[in-house]
Design an enzyme around this catalytic site. Structure first.
Site, PDB file in Angstrom:
ATOM      1  N   TRP A 169      30.754  52.840  34.025  1.00  0.00           N
ATOM      2  CA  TRP A 169      32.068  52.441  33.496  1.00  0.00           C
ATOM      3  C   TRP A 169      32.036  51.001  32.987  1.00  0.00           C
ATOM      4  O   TRP A 169      32.725  50.667  32.025  1.00  0.00           O
ATOM      5  CB  TRP A 169      33.161  52.637  34.554  1.00  0.00           C
ATOM      6  N   LYS A 201      43.561  48.831  38.717  1.00  0.00           N
ATOM      7  CA  LYS A 201      44.571  48.859  39.787  1.00  0.00           C
ATOM      8  C   LYS A 201      45.926  48.330  39.289  1.00  0.00           C
ATOM      9  O   LYS A 201      46.935  48.517  39.939  1.00  0.00           O
ATOM     10  CB  LYS A 201      44.112  47.997  40.961  1.00  0.00           C
ATOM     11  N   HIS A 262      33.902  39.217  44.953  1.00  0.00           N
ATOM     12  CA  HIS A 262      33.785  39.922  46.223  1.00  0.00           C
ATOM     13  C   HIS A 262      32.345  39.891  46.707  1.00  0.00           C
ATOM     14  O   HIS A 262      31.422  40.046  45.913  1.00  0.00           O
ATOM     15  CB  HIS A 262      34.150  41.415  46.053  1.00  0.00           C
ATOM     16  N   PRO A 265      30.454  43.431  46.789  1.00  0.00           N
ATOM     17  CA  PRO A 265      31.274  44.154  45.817  1.00  0.00           C
ATOM     18  C   PRO A 265      31.042  45.664  45.971  1.00  0.00           C
ATOM     19  O   PRO A 265      30.115  46.063  46.677  1.00  0.00           O
ATOM     20  CB  PRO A 265      30.712  43.671  44.478  1.00  0.00           C
ATOM     21  N   SER A 266      31.873  46.460  45.300  1.00  0.00           N
ATOM     22  CA  SER A 266      31.576  47.904  45.258  1.00  0.00           C
ATOM     23  C   SER A 266      30.592  48.193  44.131  1.00  0.00           C
ATOM     24  O   SER A 266      29.813  49.142  44.213  1.00  0.00           O
ATOM     25  CB  SER A 266      32.847  48.716  44.999  1.00  0.00           C
ATOM     26  N   HIS A 271      31.039  40.502  38.308  1.00  0.00           N
ATOM     27  CA  HIS A 271      32.390  40.455  37.741  1.00  0.00           C
ATOM     28  C   HIS A 271      33.249  39.537  38.605  1.00  0.00           C
ATOM     29  O   HIS A 271      32.960  39.331  39.790  1.00  0.00           O
ATOM     30  CB  HIS A 271      32.993  41.858  37.654  1.00  0.00           C
ATOM     31  N   VAL A 272      34.281  38.987  37.975  1.00  0.00           N
ATOM     32  CA  VAL A 272      35.158  38.041  38.669  1.00  0.00           C
ATOM     33  C   VAL A 272      36.572  38.596  38.644  1.00  0.00           C
ATOM     34  O   VAL A 272      37.034  39.100  37.617  1.00  0.00           O
ATOM     35  CB  VAL A 272      35.105  36.657  37.963  1.00  0.00           C
ATOM     36  N   HIS A 273      37.267  38.511  39.782  1.00  0.00           N
ATOM     37  CA  HIS A 273      38.640  39.003  39.890  1.00  0.00           C
ATOM     38  C   HIS A 273      39.618  37.865  39.591  1.00  0.00           C
ATOM     39  O   HIS A 273      39.467  36.760  40.120  1.00  0.00           O
ATOM     40  CB  HIS A 273      38.912  39.512  41.307  1.00  0.00           C
TER      41      HIS A 273
END
Ligand code: M7G
Length: 331
Positions: A169, A201, A262, A265-266, A271-273
């Protein structure tokens, strides 16, 4: 998994639904204006959904995670009631049906039946879902793990090399094969570039629960543990340009943002939130979130910081990585 016409239809509809959302116009204030109800309608694939079991639910968060089958494939469906927005109140008051439940002195309670457009449920479908997805959404007890730099090399790294979620994805986003119309900002540079877009989300209806992710173009950085001072230009670029893009698009200044990574991470593609300060996004607690500003400073003061430091993170009871830590006597 057999590539049947039914599966192809589900793949098409699920991909379309995730990618076709109309690009949101610049919100004009902090509460968010924005477009509502402009998403194209699609076939109701959930009519065929057969529930197997409820993985978790929360009356407080008003959501439910359901495991089931969609055209004979394992699926997870997440239903979540969305916040009531101030800009819908007038229509909600004038256009609803009201049923009286009880009246006592100055107190009365009702059941308000809102017009359909104000009664939406955010719905996420994962199909086909793997065993790991089903576990991810199941309510579970968690345990805090202490991971030294050596533990990472000998336990975690080998585990994630054979066990992690697919990041297809992510590649679809970077290659504009999915969600291209949702991109808020992109720096296409292969070294320091990234794509900033709404996290799935976030329904983008209000800025109060703003949630975006910046996905780096570089493909070989798995997590915090791979970061060295060579990545500082990349991290600083994400921090600076991400904040500018959010100010421009959502009128939200940097002082209102929580920007973090995170660990674990999953998905092991860096990636950055970016979430709104004050919004308790899942995974924003101190045991999992690392502020990007701190990450940058840590790398500036110690080249080996993320190679050598002990890092702490929670793992769920049935996580295979937790078993590895137990088997090697680290827990
Ligand atoms: P993470 O830290 O790897 O794991 O974050 P987490 O999911 O346990 O937090 C990945 C982030 O990407 C999460 O915030 C997800 O909600 C988000 N995300 C996951 N998927 C599969 C998608 C997707 O297909 N599109 C978008 N826009 N966001 C996604």
């Amino acid at each position: 998994m057999a590539d049947t016409p039914a599966k192809r239809e589900i793949d098409r509809v699920v991909t379309d639904e995730l990618s076709q959302k109309v690009k949101k116009a610049k919100a004009d204030d902090e509460n968010g204006g924005g477009e509502v109800g402009k998403e194209p309608e699609c076939e109701n694939i959930l009519r065929e959904f057969k529930t197997s079991n409820v993985l978790s639910d929360s009356a407080r968060e008003k959501n439910i995670f359901i495991h089931g089958k969609l055209a004979d494939q394992e699926a997870v469906v997440i239903l979540e009631k969305t916040p009531i927005r101030e800009d819908t109140l007038a229509e909600l008051f004038s256009g609803s049906r009201l049923k009286l439940e009880m009246k006592n002195d100055i107190y009365s309670t009702y059941r308000l039946q809102a017009p359909p457009q104000h009664n939406e449920i955010k719905t996420t479908v994962v199909c086909p879902a793997t065993e790991k997805h089903i576990k991810k959404y199941q309510r579970q007890e968690s345990f805090l793990v202490e991971e030294t730099g050596e533990d990472y090399q000998s336990i975690t790294l080998p585990y994630i090399q054979k066990q992690s979620f697919s990041v297809q994805w992510v590649y679809n986003i970077l290659e504009k094969k999915a969600e291209a119309d949702r991109i808020v900002y992109e720096d296409p540079d292969p070294e320091v570039g990234f794509v900033l877009l709404p996290d799935f989300k976030w329904d983008q209806k209000q800025v109060d629960d703003l949630y975006l992710i910046a996905i780096v173009h570089q493909r070989d950085i798995r997590s915090l543990r791979d970061l060295t001072p060579e990545h500082l230009p990349l991290l600083q670029n994400i921090f600076q340009k991400g904040k500018e893009a959010i100010l421009e698009r959502y009128n939200l200044p940097a002082s209102k943002l929580r920007v973090y990574l995170h660990y674990q991470p999953s998905y092991y593609h860096l990636h950055v939130h970016f979430t709104k300060l004050g919004y308790e996004a899942p995974g924003c607690g101190v045991e999992r979130a690392h502020l990007l500003a701190d990450v940058i400073q840590n790398l500036q003061s110690d080249r080996q910081y993320y190679k050598s430091r002990t890092l702490y993170f929670p793992l769920r009871a049935d996580d295979g990585l937790l078993s590895e830590f137990k088997e090697t006597g680290r827990l």
